[in-house]
Design an enzyme around this catalytic site. Structure first.
Site, PDB file in Angstrom:
ATOM      1  N   SER A 151     -13.470  22.517  -4.082  1.00 58.00           N
ATOM      2  CA  SER A 151     -14.240  23.447  -4.884  1.00 58.00           C
ATOM      3  C   SER A 151     -15.249  22.689  -5.716  1.00 58.00           C
ATOM      4  CB  SER A 151     -13.325  24.246  -5.799  1.00 58.00           C
ATOM      5  OG  SER A 151     -12.841  25.346  -5.106  1.00 58.00           O
ATOM      6  N   ASP A 154     -20.055  31.712  -8.029  1.00 56.59           N
ATOM      7  CA  ASP A 154     -19.024  30.821  -8.569  1.00 56.59           C
ATOM      8  C   ASP A 154     -19.596  29.442  -8.939  1.00 56.59           C
ATOM      9  OD1 ASP A 154     -16.651  29.648  -9.290  1.00 56.59           O
ATOM     10  OD2 ASP A 154     -15.544  30.257  -7.499  1.00 56.59           O
ATOM     11  N   HIS A 162     -14.944  28.655 -11.473  1.00 56.83           N
ATOM     12  CA  HIS A 162     -13.483  28.579 -11.616  1.00 56.83           C
ATOM     13  C   HIS A 162     -13.010  27.159 -11.939  1.00 56.83           C
ATOM     14  CE1 HIS A 162     -13.128  27.700  -7.137  1.00 56.83           C
ATOM     15  NE2 HIS A 162     -12.101  26.992  -7.555  1.00 56.83           N
TER      16      HIS A 162
HETATM   17  N1  ARG Z   1      -9.306  30.552  -3.728  1.00 57.55           N
HETATM   18  C1  ARG Z   1     -10.158  29.622  -4.419  1.00 57.55           C
HETATM   19  C2  ARG Z   1      -9.404  28.287  -4.629  1.00 57.55           C
HETATM   20  O1  ARG Z   1      -8.375  28.083  -4.097  1.00 57.55           O
HETATM   21  C3  ARG Z   1     -10.697  30.167  -5.687  1.00 57.55           C
HETATM   22  C4  ARG Z   1      -9.715  30.320  -6.795  1.00 57.55           C
HETATM   23  C5  ARG Z   1     -10.266  30.880  -8.059  1.00 57.55           C
HETATM   24  N2  ARG Z   1     -10.220  32.312  -8.084  1.00 57.55           N
HETATM   25  C6  ARG Z   1      -9.104  33.064  -8.362  1.00 57.55           C
HETATM   26  N3  ARG Z   1      -9.191  34.355  -8.268  1.00 57.55           N
HETATM   27  N4  ARG Z   1      -7.975  32.553  -8.741  1.00 57.55           N
HETATM   28  O2  ARG Z   1      -9.301  27.653  -5.612  1.00 57.55           O
HETATM   29  N1  ASP Z   2     -10.839  27.303  -3.998  1.00 59.09           N
HETATM   30  C1  ASP Z   2     -10.405  25.975  -3.618  1.00 59.09           C
HETATM   31  C2  ASP Z   2     -10.573  24.972  -4.755  1.00 59.09           C
HETATM   32  O1  ASP Z   2     -10.499  25.335  -5.913  1.00 59.09           O
HETATM   33  C3  ASP Z   2     -11.087  25.531  -2.374  1.00 59.09           C
HETATM   34  C4  ASP Z   2     -10.293  25.909  -1.160  1.00 59.09           C
HETATM   35  O2  ASP Z   2      -9.052  25.926  -1.251  1.00 59.09           O
HETATM   36  O3  ASP Z   2     -10.909  26.133  -0.131  1.00 59.09           O
HETATM   37  O4  ASP Z   2     -10.672  23.791  -4.552  1.00 59.09           O
END
Ligand code: ARG
Ligand code: ASP
Length: 714
Positions: free
Chosen positions: A649, A225, A89
């Protein structure tokens, strides 16, 4: 070490700190500030690392193998030739930008088979931090607490500018200075920004994004990921803009990769660039966030997502166009819901209130400055006042900037018009290319009819929910639907060729045309209200709150037995923990390791979130996992108790010996309130097991070139 000696010390500390434990809520440590106690604490948890192994500007350390990836994520160096692992991502934009209908790398994955096949990404960069030093005295030189806010700010800026000139650095390095502890401390970072970053590999989205929005922020998780990039440098190994002459960056320090496997209880470290946490807010600010601000933002996004979802379900082209936008909007929508629930469930507000009582008590017992006793009343007064402007600001930004392309264009056009009015013709000319580069992408992956629907949804909500005071000059009973039909057919804001051509014309012509555009004239009133009322109201209060927060933090530091760890601010930190499951609710326990078996359990053929490539199914059936797993089970993701946030991330998960065991990518639903209130009991970070990454590169993609390049420890 002598185990018996720790108990008396522990006991004393415990008695002394138990009531103030909340002040120690952040677990994100500045690498240059590792205390002996901390080193010891980590060693007691199983670490074999010394403070110098983690960070030492004078020799190679873990620090030299971690980079900030493109400003918002983290990545790690995994080979002597500058190979980087980060999340799928995080690399998504790049992967998508190289994809065409015929060569769809998002769908099918991408694997470079030689250096020549690695794909450059204009604008992408990674940042090494070479040195961290505290510069509080220099930055706050001459600054007094009772100074007028503007004078104080400009003095601080002057001191910073001076430091930027005087801190020694190499020609290819930069200095960055950042505030910590709400402005009670400052640190300077010597950084190197490498600008030729090439895409090397990515799994298909059905692996890299498996579970997509449904599984996002959730456990059990089964997402591969990860994506792979490489740093290129000039012939001196220094940063350079993209050039075909550039060569792979020679890394003196890179991670060895452990496939020895992990189990519950194992120590690990997360090293990276957490973006923002607010662990030291007063109770009433947290309460306002979860009772007022979050619900508003959630409602706005929910309505937009519902519209998108309906259209995406019925039309494959739209689905393709809007998947990334949907994911972006849904990501924080879902996070805010989890955060709000988590704050309530953990009783965070009550716990903060209890801390505040104890805080007052400590100020009195320790005979500290009496003005600290007034802090909570002052907070109450300011937070009462900021409620409306804060809400209004959120409505404005969500509506005009984050959820609709047409409205975003209106905002950019407005900014360019103002730039011309205030700074004149030259400023316009100098910036029009920049604005072109903002506006053009709002037309890609764009469906005008769908955008019109979200426009109506957003502005109707705006009409109903915006505090009246901030709707000046706008009648509440305008028929938004009727207007939208007119705007989307006739406005220049919805005509890419004309709008871009207009930017090329001289500024007078530009102003004349847009000032005669019905849509723009209508929307301009909203934007004027933002810049003339909402924003000044908001920032004058925000400044006051920030000043008070600084004072509150200063007092917390004074009453805390040891210096608490600072909130995340986008700078380099590490946090540590153990591989660990959790109890999301009564009588339910979540194990900390997921497996490929679970991918197959979730498999829905043809589904856009839960489809699985045939080859992965075959590998699973054959149990062809060696040498990455010998147990007949292929681990996929695992949980740990490290404190992380957005920006972490792509961060390396590092074992007790300093080897790479995983890549951080998310947190669990029940613990997403950790940005405001980190709870060790249920806040967990989620990592991809590095063995799954290697298995995908080796067995799924059959890319032996990369496997050979890595240093794998069996
Ligand atoms: N929750 C994770 C973060 O905050 C992964 C985000 C990417 N995935 C998504 N479905 N948007 O960035
Ligand atoms: N998914 C998040 C990021 O892209 C990581 C998190 O918020 O725990 O940095």
């Amino acid at each position: 070490m002598n185990k018996t000696s720790k108990y008396p010390l522990f006991f004393v500390l415990f008695i002394f700190t138990f009531k103030l434990v909340l002040a120690q809520n952040s677990r994100m440590i500045i690498p240059s500030e590792i205390s002996m106690n901390l080193e010891k604490e980590m060693q007691e948890m199983g670490s074999e690392l010394s403070a110098d192994d983690i960070y030492n500007p004078n020799m190679l350390s873990i620090n030299d193998a971690v980079i900030q990836f493109n400003g918002g994520c983290t990545g790690e160096i995994v080979s002597p030739k500058g190979l980087i692992f980060t999340n799928h991502h995080c690399g998504y934009g790049a992967i998508q930008s190289h994809s065409t209908f015929e060569n769809n790398y998002v769908k099918n994955g991408f694997w470079a088979n030689s250096f020549e096949e690695e794909l450059p990404n204009p604008g992408m960069y990674v940042t090494f931090v070479r040195k961290i030093q505290e510069v509080t005295n220099e930055v706050l030189n001459g600054v007094k607490d009772n100074m007028d806010e503007n004078i104080r700010k400009s003095l601080i800026q002057k001191n910073i500018n001076k430091l930027l000139q005087t801190i020694p650095k190499e020609e290819w390095q930069d200095i960055e200075i950042k505030a910590f502890y709400d402005g009670n401390k400052y640190y300077a970072f010597t950084v190197e920004n490498y600008k030729d970053i090439r895409l090397v590999g990515a799994p298909p989205a059905s692996i890299g994004k498996f579970g997509a929005d449904t599984d996002n922020w959730m456990w059990p998780r089964h997402t591969g990921d990860f994506s792979i990039f490489r740093i290129y440098a000039d012939k001196n190994n220094h940063p350079a803009e993209y050039s075909p002459e550039n060569v792979p960056y020679q890394a003196d320090k890179y991670f060895k990769i452990s496939i020895k496997g992990i189990k519950a209880g194992d120590f690990f470290l997360i090293y990276g660039f957490p973006g923002r946490t607010q662990e030291y807010l007063p109770a009433l600010a947290v309460q306002q966030k979860v009772e007022v601000i979050n619900p508003a933002r959630i409602e706005i996004r929910e309505r937009v997502l519902n519209v998108m979802d309906k259209w995406m379900k019925n039309n494959d082209t739209i689905k393709l166009q809007y998947t990334a936008k949907y994911a972006r909007i849904a990501n924080y929508w879902k996070k805010w819901i989890g955060e709000t629930q988590g704050i309530k469930k953990t009783g965070a507000v009550e716990k903060k209130k209890a801390f505040e009582k104890e805080f007052i008590q400590q100020i009195k017992t320790q005979n500290l400055d009496k003005s600290y006793l007034l802090i909570f009343d002052q907070f109450r007064n300011l937070y009462d006042q900021i409620k409306d402007p804060e809400l209004a600001r959120n409505y404005f930004i969500e509506t005009f900037y984050l959820n609709n392309d047409f409205l975003k264009r209106a905002l950019y056009v407005y900014q360019l018009e103002k730039l011309y009015e205030v700074e004149g013709k030259n400023a316009y000319k100098k910036n029009k290319e920049k604005f072109k580069s903002y506006i053009t992408p709002t037309f890609s992956n764009y469906n005008s009819a769908l955008d019109k629907k979200t426009f109506i949804t957003l502005l109707e909500l705006y009409q109903n929910k915006m505090p009246v005071k901030y709707m000046e000059g706008i009648s509440k009973d305008i028929n938004i639907k009727k207007l939208a039909n007119d705007f989307y057919s006739n406005s220049i804001l919805n005509n890419k060729t004309q709008l871009i051509k207009l930017l090329e014309k001289n500024p007078k012509k530009f102003i004349k045309t847009i000032e005669n555009d019905n849509a723009y004239v209508f929307l301009k009133k909203f934007i004027d209200n933002y810049y003339n009322k909402i924003s000044p109201d908001y920032y004058s209060l925000r400044d006051k709150i920030n000043r008070l927060q600084k004072k509150y933090m200063e007092a917390i530091i004074k009453i805390s037995p040891t210096l608490p760890y600072p909130d995340a601010n986008g700078t380099l930190r590490f946090s540590y923990g153990v591989v660990k499951g959790y109890e999301p609710r009564d009588a339910v326990y979540y194990y900390p390791i997921s497996h490929l078996k679970g991918v197959m359990e979730k498999y829905v053929p043809g589904d856009y979130e839960f489809d699985v490539p045939k080859k992965l199914i075959d590998l699973f059936k054959k149990k062809d996992f060696a040498p990455y797993s010998k147990t007949g089970q292929m681990p996929v993701n695992f949980l740990g108790s490290a404190h992380t946030t957005g920006g972490n991330s792509g961060s390396p998960a590092i074992n007790k010996e300093g080897e790479l065991i995983g890549i951080n990518f998310d947190r669990v639903w029940e613990g997403t309130m950790s940005d405001l209130y980190y709870d060790q009991k249920i806040s967990r970070n989620i990592m991809v097991d590095i063995r799954y990454v290697l298995f995908i590169i080796d067995k799924f993609a059959n890319n032996k070139r990369l496997i050979k390049e890595l240093n794998i420890i069996k």
